[in-house]
Design an enzyme around this catalytic site. Sequence first.
Site, PDB file in Angstrom:
ATOM      1  N   SER A  71       0.830  -1.207   0.000  1.00  0.00           N
ATOM      2  CA  SER A  71       0.000   0.000   0.000  1.00  0.00           C
ATOM      3  C   SER A  71       0.863   1.254   0.000  1.00  0.00           C
ATOM      4  O   SER A  71       1.986   1.269   0.506  1.00  0.00           O
ATOM      5  CB  SER A  71      -0.912   0.006   1.225  1.00  0.00           C
TER       6      SER A  71
HETATM    7  N1  SAH Z   1      -0.919  -3.933   3.716  1.00  0.00           N
HETATM    8  C1  SAH Z   1      -0.410  -4.771   2.654  1.00  0.00           C
HETATM    9  C2  SAH Z   1      -1.344  -4.672   1.485  1.00  0.00           C
HETATM   10  C3  SAH Z   1      -1.257  -5.810   0.556  1.00  0.00           C
HETATM   11  S1  SAH Z   1      -2.458  -5.768  -0.744  1.00  0.00           S
HETATM   12  C4  SAH Z   1       0.988  -4.299   2.294  1.00  0.00           C
HETATM   13  O1  SAH Z   1       1.306  -3.150   2.590  1.00  0.00           O
HETATM   14  O2  SAH Z   1       1.750  -5.069   1.703  1.00  0.00           O
HETATM   15  C5  SAH Z   1      -3.805  -6.627  -0.024  1.00  0.00           C
HETATM   16  C6  SAH Z   1      -3.583  -8.059   0.372  1.00  0.00           C
HETATM   17  O3  SAH Z   1      -4.857  -8.600   0.759  1.00  0.00           O
HETATM   18  C7  SAH Z   1      -3.052  -8.958  -0.733  1.00  0.00           C
HETATM   19  O4  SAH Z   1      -1.847  -9.536  -0.311  1.00  0.00           O
HETATM   20  C8  SAH Z   1      -4.161  -9.990  -0.931  1.00  0.00           C
HETATM   21  O5  SAH Z   1      -3.678 -11.285  -1.226  1.00  0.00           O
HETATM   22  C9  SAH Z   1      -4.855  -9.968   0.418  1.00  0.00           C
HETATM   23  N2  SAH Z   1      -6.237 -10.459   0.416  1.00  0.00           N
HETATM   24  C10 SAH Z   1      -7.223 -10.236  -0.480  1.00  0.00           C
HETATM   25  N3  SAH Z   1      -8.353 -10.887  -0.139  1.00  0.00           N
HETATM   26  C11 SAH Z   1      -8.070 -11.562   1.028  1.00  0.00           C
HETATM   27  C12 SAH Z   1      -8.810 -12.443   1.883  1.00  0.00           C
HETATM   28  N4  SAH Z   1     -10.065 -12.788   1.611  1.00  0.00           N
HETATM   29  N5  SAH Z   1      -8.194 -12.928   2.976  1.00  0.00           N
HETATM   30  C13 SAH Z   1      -6.898 -12.609   3.263  1.00  0.00           C
HETATM   31  N6  SAH Z   1      -6.152 -11.801   2.504  1.00  0.00           N
HETATM   32  C14 SAH Z   1      -6.714 -11.278   1.389  1.00  0.00           C
END
Ligand code: SAH
Length: 225
Positions: A71
């Site tokens: 993010s």
């Molecule tokens: N805060 C993280 C954001 C990653 S993007 C960072 O800074 O790296 C969002 C993440 O949510 C992704 O890795 C995706 O795989 C995860 N995600 C999406 N749907 C999900 C679900 N149902 N359960 C768990 N994780 C999920």
Amino acid sequence: MIHDRERSGIGMTSARTRERLIDRLKAEGVKNPAVLDRLRAVPRHLFVDEALASRAYEDTALPIGFSQTISQPYIVAAMTEALIEGAAGRKLTRVLEIGTGCGYQTAVLTGFAQHVYSVERIQPLLERARGILRELRISNVSLRHADGFRGWPSQAPFQGILVAAAPEQVPVELTEQLDEGGVLIIPIGARGRQTLVRVTRAGDEFNREELMPVSFVPFVEGTST
Ligand code: SAH
């Protein structure tokens, strides 16, 4: 093994470069000094691929593989601020994060919660995050490979829940896991028109505030290995 020089950064990851990011976050409206201090302290360049490390202190989302992104720092700061301010001085004993990704937001949250529980549906991302958090000696965190749609019932209730991927509606499974006075920060809506929402629990009532337009990857049900 992460050496001190790597952790503190050099050149494009130096203290001066990081300070420019903090100045930018302030200009964008992030006010909470503890949040700014935390973003200054967590080495974002260690959470991205080495080839992207020189861009780690730009205020942008960056790819982390598997079609996911780390993010944007402004969003991490704004969500953390919304959580802390929503908690209104209540202690954040347990915080649940959905969407560990590379673990950066997780690391930021560990500075504010007694313990962070973080769930990720893509196993290799979770394992990489686990490695980095361990190298940084962050120990008040538990990670789990699961579908975050269900939250983490055995560890509920949570004083805070932060979701990093956007479902179309607020999952009841998550609001049910909020403690009294607990706060859920979650992007809601279809790709291209999402709103960051804060839900605060007061007994059986859930007070909903719309905070700002945002752009997140979609919330996907089920897990992937
Ligand atoms: N805060 C993280 C954001 C990653 S993007 C960072 O800074 O790296 C969002 C993440 O949510 C992704 O890795 C995706 O795989 C995860 N995600 C999406 N749907 C999900 C679900 N149902 N359960 C768990 N994780 C999920």
